[in-house]
Design a protein around this motif. Structure first.
Motif, PDB file in Angstrom:
ATOM      1  N   PHE A 103      89.868  22.932  61.846  1.00 50.54           N
ATOM      2  CA  PHE A 103      88.550  22.320  61.916  1.00 50.54           C
ATOM      3  C   PHE A 103      88.463  21.059  61.067  1.00 50.54           C
ATOM      4  CE2 PHE A 103      85.984  25.393  64.235  1.00 50.54           C
ATOM      5  CZ  PHE A 103      86.769  26.526  64.200  1.00 50.54           C
ATOM      6  N   SER A 104      89.534  20.746  60.362  1.00 51.73           N
ATOM      7  CA  SER A 104      89.474  19.659  59.389  1.00 51.73           C
ATOM      8  C   SER A 104      89.225  18.307  60.032  1.00 51.73           C
ATOM      9  CB  SER A 104      90.759  19.624  58.567  1.00 51.73           C
ATOM     10  OG  SER A 104      91.881  19.421  59.411  1.00 51.73           O
ATOM     11  N   ASN A 105      89.473  18.178  61.336  1.00 56.41           N
ATOM     12  CA  ASN A 105      89.236  16.904  62.002  1.00 56.41           C
ATOM     13  C   ASN A 105      87.933  16.898  62.789  1.00 56.41           C
ATOM     14  OD1 ASN A 105      90.181  18.800  63.810  1.00 56.41           O
ATOM     15  ND2 ASN A 105      91.228  17.314  65.095  1.00 56.41           N
ATOM     16  N   LEU A 106      87.134  17.964  62.626  1.00 56.35           N
ATOM     17  CA  LEU A 106      85.853  18.060  63.313  1.00 56.35           C
ATOM     18  C   LEU A 106      84.692  17.888  62.337  1.00 56.35           C
ATOM     19  CD1 LEU A 106      86.371  21.165  65.637  1.00 56.35           C
ATOM     20  CD2 LEU A 106      86.790  18.753  66.148  1.00 56.35           C
ATOM     21  N   PRO A 107      83.569  17.375  62.822  1.00 58.27           N
ATOM     22  CA  PRO A 107      82.367  17.411  61.976  1.00 58.27           C
ATOM     23  C   PRO A 107      82.001  18.861  61.670  1.00 58.27           C
ATOM     24  CG  PRO A 107      82.050  15.951  63.855  1.00 58.27           C
ATOM     25  CD  PRO A 107      83.306  16.707  64.107  1.00 58.27           C
ATOM     26  N   MET A 108      81.683  19.126  60.416  1.00 62.09           N
ATOM     27  CA  MET A 108      81.249  20.460  60.013  1.00 62.09           C
ATOM     28  C   MET A 108      79.937  20.337  59.262  1.00 62.09           C
ATOM     29  SD  MET A 108      84.774  22.441  59.015  1.00 62.09           S
ATOM     30  CE  MET A 108      83.956  24.050  59.061  1.00 62.09           C
ATOM     31  N   ALA A 109      79.085  21.329  59.458  1.00 61.18           N
ATOM     32  CA  ALA A 109      77.715  21.201  58.963  1.00 61.18           C
ATOM     33  C   ALA A 109      77.186  22.522  58.429  1.00 61.18           C
ATOM     34  CB  ALA A 109      76.806  20.711  60.088  1.00 61.18           C
ATOM     35  N   TRP A 110      76.062  22.390  57.744  1.00 62.79           N
ATOM     36  CA  TRP A 110      75.266  23.535  57.326  1.00 62.79           C
ATOM     37  C   TRP A 110      73.861  23.390  57.913  1.00 62.79           C
ATOM     38  CZ3 TRP A 110      77.228  27.686  54.808  1.00 62.79           C
ATOM     39  CH2 TRP A 110      78.452  27.535  54.168  1.00 62.79           C
ATOM     40  N   PHE A 111      73.381  24.483  58.467  1.00 59.09           N
ATOM     41  CA  PHE A 111      71.998  24.614  58.905  1.00 59.09           C
ATOM     42  C   PHE A 111      71.400  25.803  58.168  1.00 59.09           C
ATOM     43  CE2 PHE A 111      71.336  21.839  62.633  1.00 59.09           C
ATOM     44  CZ  PHE A 111      72.623  21.370  62.816  1.00 59.09           C
ATOM     45  N   GLU A 141      67.167  24.649  60.900  1.00 60.10           N
ATOM     46  CA  GLU A 141      66.957  23.326  60.303  1.00 60.10           C
ATOM     47  C   GLU A 141      68.276  22.727  59.848  1.00 60.10           C
ATOM     48  OE1 GLU A 141      64.523  21.423  56.440  1.00 60.10           O
ATOM     49  OE2 GLU A 141      64.934  23.571  56.579  1.00 60.10           O
ATOM     50  N   PHE A 142      68.479  21.459  60.143  1.00 61.82           N
ATOM     51  CA  PHE A 142      69.663  20.741  59.674  1.00 61.82           C
ATOM     52  C   PHE A 142      69.617  20.590  58.160  1.00 61.82           C
ATOM     53  CE2 PHE A 142      73.059  17.758  59.528  1.00 61.82           C
ATOM     54  CZ  PHE A 142      72.678  16.745  58.663  1.00 61.82           C
ATOM     55  N   VAL A 143      70.756  20.877  57.510  1.00 61.74           N
ATOM     56  CA  VAL A 143      70.870  20.718  56.067  1.00 61.74           C
ATOM     57  C   VAL A 143      71.800  19.554  55.726  1.00 61.74           C
ATOM     58  CG1 VAL A 143      71.618  21.784  53.900  1.00 61.74           C
ATOM     59  CG2 VAL A 143      70.395  23.152  55.622  1.00 61.74           C
ATOM     60  N   SER A 144      73.023  19.625  56.262  1.00 60.15           N
ATOM     61  CA  SER A 144      73.992  18.585  55.918  1.00 60.15           C
ATOM     62  C   SER A 144      75.165  18.629  56.876  1.00 60.15           C
ATOM     63  CB  SER A 144      74.497  18.791  54.484  1.00 60.15           C
ATOM     64  OG  SER A 144      75.387  17.763  54.103  1.00 60.15           O
ATOM     65  N   VAL A 145      75.831  17.507  57.035  1.00 64.37           N
ATOM     66  CA  VAL A 145      77.036  17.419  57.861  1.00 64.37           C
ATOM     67  C   VAL A 145      78.051  16.511  57.163  1.00 64.37           C
ATOM     68  CG1 VAL A 145      76.183  15.474  59.242  1.00 64.37           C
ATOM     69  CG2 VAL A 145      77.952  16.981  60.177  1.00 64.37           C
ATOM     70  N   ILE A 146      79.322  16.841  57.362  1.00 69.33           N
ATOM     71  CA  ILE A 146      80.402  15.993  56.880  1.00 69.33           C
ATOM     72  C   ILE A 146      81.299  15.653  58.065  1.00 69.33           C
ATOM     73  CG2 ILE A 146      81.811  17.990  56.140  1.00 69.33           C
ATOM     74  CD1 ILE A 146      82.752  16.159  53.782  1.00 69.33           C
ATOM     75  N   ARG A 147      81.564  14.385  58.235  1.00 65.09           N
ATOM     76  CA  ARG A 147      82.357  13.916  59.371  1.00 65.09           C
ATOM     77  C   ARG A 147      83.695  13.391  58.886  1.00 65.09           C
ATOM     78  NH1 ARG A 147      78.776   9.745  62.436  1.00 65.09           N
ATOM     79  NH2 ARG A 147      78.193   9.110  60.322  1.00 65.09           N
TER      80      ARG A 147
END
Length: 124
Positions: A27-35, A44-50
Motif C-alpha cells: 500500500f506504500s504507493n497508494l494514498p492512505m487516509a483516516w476517517f 468524516e474525512f480526517v487526513s490523507v497522505i499521498r
C-alpha cells in the motif's frame, strides 16, 4: 488487509497514536487516509497522505493531528494531540487504488480498502 489499532479512552487534552497495518499487498504507493464516524453522523474525512508524503487534513483536526507512513512496514499512523470530546468516534484507515486526486480523496467513496475501525473516546 488493513488493521487499525491504538484507540482507547483518553482525557481531554491528551494524546493517542493510531496505527494501521497493511497486509496482502503493498500500500506504500497508494494514498492512505483516516476517517472517523461518530454515532448518528456521517463518516468524516480526517487526513490523507499521498505519494511524496503530501498530506491534507480536515479543518477540525488541522494543527492537532499528524499523519505519517512507514513504507518499509506498509503502515500509516495518526498522531492525535490536544484531543477534544468532539474527537470521540470510531476511526477507520483506508487506502485508495482509485484516485490520487485530492478532492476525490476527501470522500469515503474515493477508497476501496478499509480497516475495521478503532474506537477513540475522549472524556473526563
Amino acid at each position: 488487509q488493513l488493521q487499525a489499532s491504538g484507540g482507547g479512552l483518553v482525557q481531554p487534552g491528551g494524546s493517542l497514536r493510531l496505527s494501521c497495518a497493511a497486509s496482502g499487498r503493498t500500500f506504500s504507493n497508494l494514498p492512505m487516509a483516516w476517517f472517523r464516524q461518530a454515532p448518528g453522523k456521517e463518516r468524516e474525512f480526517v487526513s490523507v497522505i499521498r505519494t511524496g508524503s503530501m498530506t491534507s487534513y480536515g479543518a477540525s483536526v488541522k494543527g492537532r493531528f499528524t499523519i505519517s507512513r512507514d513504507k518499509a512496514k506498509n503502515a500509516v499512523y495518526l498522531q492525535m494531540n490536544t484531543l477534544k470530546p468532539e474527537d470521540t468516534a470510531v476511526y477507520y484507515c483506508a487506502a485508495s487504488s482509485r484516485s490520487s486526486v485530492l478532492s476525490a480523496l476527501w470522500q469515503p467513496e474515493g477508497y476501496d480498502y478499509w480497516g475495521q475501525g478503532t474506537q477513540v473516546t475522549v472524556s473526563s
